[in-house]
Design a protein around this motif. Structure first.
Motif, PDB file in Angstrom:
ATOM      1  N   ILE A   1      10.584 -10.155  -4.023  1.00  0.00           N
ATOM      2  CA  ILE A   1       9.736 -11.408  -4.226  1.00  0.00           C
ATOM      3  C   ILE A   1       8.995 -11.031  -5.611  1.00  0.00           C
ATOM      4  O   ILE A   1       7.985 -11.743  -5.946  1.00  0.00           O
ATOM      5  N   ASN A   2       9.283  -9.702  -6.310  1.00  0.00           N
ATOM      6  CA  ASN A   2       8.780  -9.714  -7.619  1.00  0.00           C
ATOM      7  C   ASN A   2       7.387  -9.187  -7.606  1.00  0.00           C
ATOM      8  O   ASN A   2       6.571  -9.625  -8.335  1.00  0.00           O
ATOM      9  N   GLU A   3       6.970  -8.357  -6.590  1.00  0.00           N
ATOM     10  CA  GLU A   3       5.583  -8.081  -6.512  1.00  0.00           C
ATOM     11  C   GLU A   3       5.629  -6.418  -6.311  1.00  0.00           C
ATOM     12  O   GLU A   3       6.405  -6.022  -5.548  1.00  0.00           O
ATOM     13  N   ASP A   4       4.844  -5.463  -6.707  1.00  0.00           N
ATOM     14  CA  ASP A   4       4.824  -4.341  -6.730  1.00  0.00           C
ATOM     15  C   ASP A   4       3.905  -3.793  -5.577  1.00  0.00           C
ATOM     16  O   ASP A   4       2.682  -3.481  -5.463  1.00  0.00           O
ATOM     17  N   LEU A   5       4.634  -3.912  -4.379  1.00  0.00           N
ATOM     18  CA  LEU A   5       4.044  -3.457  -2.958  1.00  0.00           C
ATOM     19  C   LEU A   5       4.023  -2.118  -2.862  1.00  0.00           C
ATOM     20  O   LEU A   5       3.063  -1.852  -1.889  1.00  0.00           O
ATOM     21  N   ILE A   6       4.789  -1.223  -3.458  1.00  0.00           N
ATOM     22  CA  ILE A   6       4.368   0.248  -3.170  1.00  0.00           C
ATOM     23  C   ILE A   6       3.170   0.641  -3.770  1.00  0.00           C
ATOM     24  O   ILE A   6       2.425   1.443  -3.084  1.00  0.00           O
ATOM     25  N   ASN A   7       2.802   0.266  -4.912  1.00  0.00           N
ATOM     26  CA  ASN A   7       1.282   0.339  -5.780  1.00  0.00           C
ATOM     27  C   ASN A   7       0.243  -0.294  -4.984  1.00  0.00           C
ATOM     28  O   ASN A   7      -0.709   0.315  -5.025  1.00  0.00           O
ATOM     29  N   ASN A   8       0.550  -1.459  -4.442  1.00  0.00           N
ATOM     30  CA  ASN A   8      -0.403  -2.396  -3.983  1.00  0.00           C
ATOM     31  C   ASN A   8      -0.115  -2.971  -2.683  1.00  0.00           C
ATOM     32  O   ASN A   8       0.201  -4.047  -2.415  1.00  0.00           O
ATOM     33  N   PRO A   9       0.035  -2.011  -1.556  1.00  0.00           N
ATOM     34  CA  PRO A   9       0.553  -2.773  -0.183  1.00  0.00           C
ATOM     35  C   PRO A   9      -0.431  -3.636   0.398  1.00  0.00           C
ATOM     36  O   PRO A   9      -0.206  -4.614   1.250  1.00  0.00           O
TER      37      PRO A   9
ATOM     38  N   VAL B   1       1.724 -14.139  -0.499  1.00  0.00           N
ATOM     39  CA  VAL B   1       2.788 -12.880  -0.673  1.00  0.00           C
ATOM     40  C   VAL B   1       3.132 -12.534   0.757  1.00  0.00           C
ATOM     41  O   VAL B   1       4.153 -11.981   0.965  1.00  0.00           O
ATOM     42  N   SER B   2       2.123 -12.691   1.772  1.00  0.00           N
ATOM     43  CA  SER B   2       2.227 -12.171   2.943  1.00  0.00           C
ATOM     44  C   SER B   2       3.252 -13.152   3.574  1.00  0.00           C
ATOM     45  O   SER B   2       4.307 -12.292   4.208  1.00  0.00           O
ATOM     46  N   PHE B   3       3.470 -14.268   3.711  1.00  0.00           N
ATOM     47  CA  PHE B   3       4.504 -14.983   4.240  1.00  0.00           C
ATOM     48  C   PHE B   3       5.667 -14.723   3.519  1.00  0.00           C
ATOM     49  O   PHE B   3       6.602 -14.816   4.165  1.00  0.00           O
ATOM     50  N   LYS B   4       5.744 -14.246   2.324  1.00  0.00           N
ATOM     51  CA  LYS B   4       6.906 -14.139   1.737  1.00  0.00           C
ATOM     52  C   LYS B   4       7.695 -12.898   2.076  1.00  0.00           C
ATOM     53  O   LYS B   4       8.795 -12.782   2.420  1.00  0.00           O
ATOM     54  N   THR B   5       6.762 -11.936   2.478  1.00  0.00           N
ATOM     55  CA  THR B   5       7.363 -10.587   2.929  1.00  0.00           C
ATOM     56  C   THR B   5       7.988 -10.997   4.436  1.00  0.00           C
ATOM     57  O   THR B   5       9.083 -10.297   4.748  1.00  0.00           O
ATOM     58  N   ALA B   6       7.388 -11.746   5.211  1.00  0.00           N
ATOM     59  CA  ALA B   6       8.098 -12.064   6.572  1.00  0.00           C
ATOM     60  C   ALA B   6       9.327 -12.811   6.490  1.00  0.00           C
ATOM     61  O   ALA B   6      10.231 -12.539   7.133  1.00  0.00           O
ATOM     62  N   ILE B   7       9.354 -13.686   5.456  1.00  0.00           N
ATOM     63  CA  ILE B   7      10.471 -14.573   5.410  1.00  0.00           C
ATOM     64  C   ILE B   7      11.608 -13.560   4.742  1.00  0.00           C
ATOM     65  O   ILE B   7      12.735 -13.632   5.240  1.00  0.00           O
ATOM     66  N   TRP B   8      11.126 -12.713   3.634  1.00  0.00           N
ATOM     67  CA  TRP B   8      12.237 -11.937   3.219  1.00  0.00           C
ATOM     68  C   TRP B   8      12.667 -10.966   4.273  1.00  0.00           C
ATOM     69  O   TRP B   8      14.052 -10.947   4.358  1.00  0.00           O
ATOM     70  N   PHE B   9      12.128 -10.428   5.143  1.00  0.00           N
ATOM     71  CA  PHE B   9      12.453  -9.763   6.396  1.00  0.00           C
ATOM     72  C   PHE B   9      13.492 -10.570   7.099  1.00  0.00           C
ATOM     73  O   PHE B   9      14.533 -10.166   7.591  1.00  0.00           O
ATOM     74  N   TRP B  10      13.049 -11.736   7.373  1.00  0.00           N
ATOM     75  CA  TRP B  10      13.778 -12.724   8.286  1.00  0.00           C
ATOM     76  C   TRP B  10      15.160 -12.936   7.680  1.00  0.00           C
ATOM     77  O   TRP B  10      16.124 -12.953   8.485  1.00  0.00           O
ATOM     78  N   MET B  11      15.250 -13.155   6.677  1.00  0.00           N
ATOM     79  CA  MET B  11      16.559 -13.612   5.698  1.00  0.00           C
ATOM     80  C   MET B  11      17.346 -12.327   5.336  1.00  0.00           C
ATOM     81  O   MET B  11      18.510 -12.803   5.143  1.00  0.00           O
ATOM     82  N   THR B  12      16.986 -11.128   5.517  1.00  0.00           N
ATOM     83  CA  THR B  12      17.753 -10.067   4.885  1.00  0.00           C
ATOM     84  C   THR B  12      18.423  -9.251   5.974  1.00  0.00           C
ATOM     85  O   THR B  12      17.580  -8.578   6.960  1.00  0.00           O
TER      86      THR B  12
END
Length: 268
Positions: free
Chosen positions: A157-165, A174-185
């Motif tokens: 999703i083009n966000e640095d979540l390692i540095n900024n979880p 961003v929160s919804f995107k992480t959930a949908i990413w997990f759902w789609m992958t």
């Protein structure tokens, strides 16, 4: 002689009518329905009240091609019911005697419950070096957990979540995107939840011998099978099914077969 330019203009205007418009999550889940599905998400008794907004969900959903828009109307609604059911279980604030029942209280929490009492940073993969002082515990609708999930989701999703979880707990889109990413992958040897619910997944002989067959139950196996599946009745599985049945009823679709994973061995 006919006016060719005029005829072309008329045809271009009418073509979407005859072919059908491309499905859009917003047309399937208007804001009023979103509020009905997640009835108490903004209740003051929910620690996450006010965080999970409709606009954030729609913006995130539209950034993933095919999410909630694949297949016929029933398939699309069933996918959205399944997504909201699984994420509602992960964030539930419901209890047995809760107003309107326990399955009206999804999306109550943002952060993993009880994490304050632990020091675990959930840094479990060397592939995504963890940042000192950062913790990769469950956040958001799917309760994204472990540094490798934060790393992969962030890259997608083009966000640095390692540095900024914490972005998963402070930015609702961003929160919804992480959930949908997990759902789609797809995850390792597991299919994606998306492919399962739209009927695109075909179980292997090994899957069938393990009891893993198409249906909502195998999605629970994908998400948390190691803890919840393969040992008979489990209250957590029942909760996931309860949410799913409620959302299917509201959306007016049949939930289908194989709703639990009680007799499914977890994915290796």
């Amino acid at each position: 002689m006919a006016n060719t330019k005029f005829s072309c203009m008329i045809l271009c205007l009418l073509l979407p009518f005859f072919l059908g418009s491309k499905a859009d999550v917003g047309s399937l889940i208007p804001s009023s329905l979103f509020d009905k599905l997640l009835k108490y998400r903004n209740d003051n008794r929910c620690p996450g009240h006010g965080f999970y907004t409709y606009d954030s969900f729609i913006a995130a959903a539209r950034s993933f091609d095919g999410f909630g828009t694949t297949g016929d109307d029933t398939t699309q609604k069933r996918e959205l019911a399944a997504f909201f059911a699984q994420t509602s279980h992960e964030t539930t604030g419901g209890w047995a005697s809760a107003p309107d029942g326990p399955y009206a209280w999804g999306y109550c929490f943002i952060n993993e419950q009880g994490v304050e009492s632990t020091t675990d940073n959930f840094c479990t993969s060397a592939d995504w070096p963890c940042v000192p002082g950062k913790r990769y515990y469950g956040r958001g609708p799917i309760q994204l957990t472990h540094n490798y999930n934060y790393g992969q989701a962030g890259k997608a999703i083009n966000e640095d979540l390692i540095n900024n979880p914490d972005l998963v707990a402070t930015n609702p889109t961003v929160s919804f995107k992480t959930a949908i990413w997990f759902w789609m992958t797809p995850q390792s040897n597991k299919p994606s939840s998306h492919d399962v619910i739209i009927g695109r997944w075909t179980p292997t002989a090994a899957d069938r011998s393990a009891g893993r067959v198409p249906g909502y139950g195998v999605i629970t196996n994908i998400i948390n099978g190691g803890l919840e599946c393969g040992h008979g009745q489990d209250n957590r599985v029942d909760d996931r099914v309860g949410f799913y049945k409620r959302y299917c009823q509201i959306l007016g679709v049949n939930p289908g077969d194989n709703l639990d994973c009680n007799n499914q061995r977890p994915f290796a």
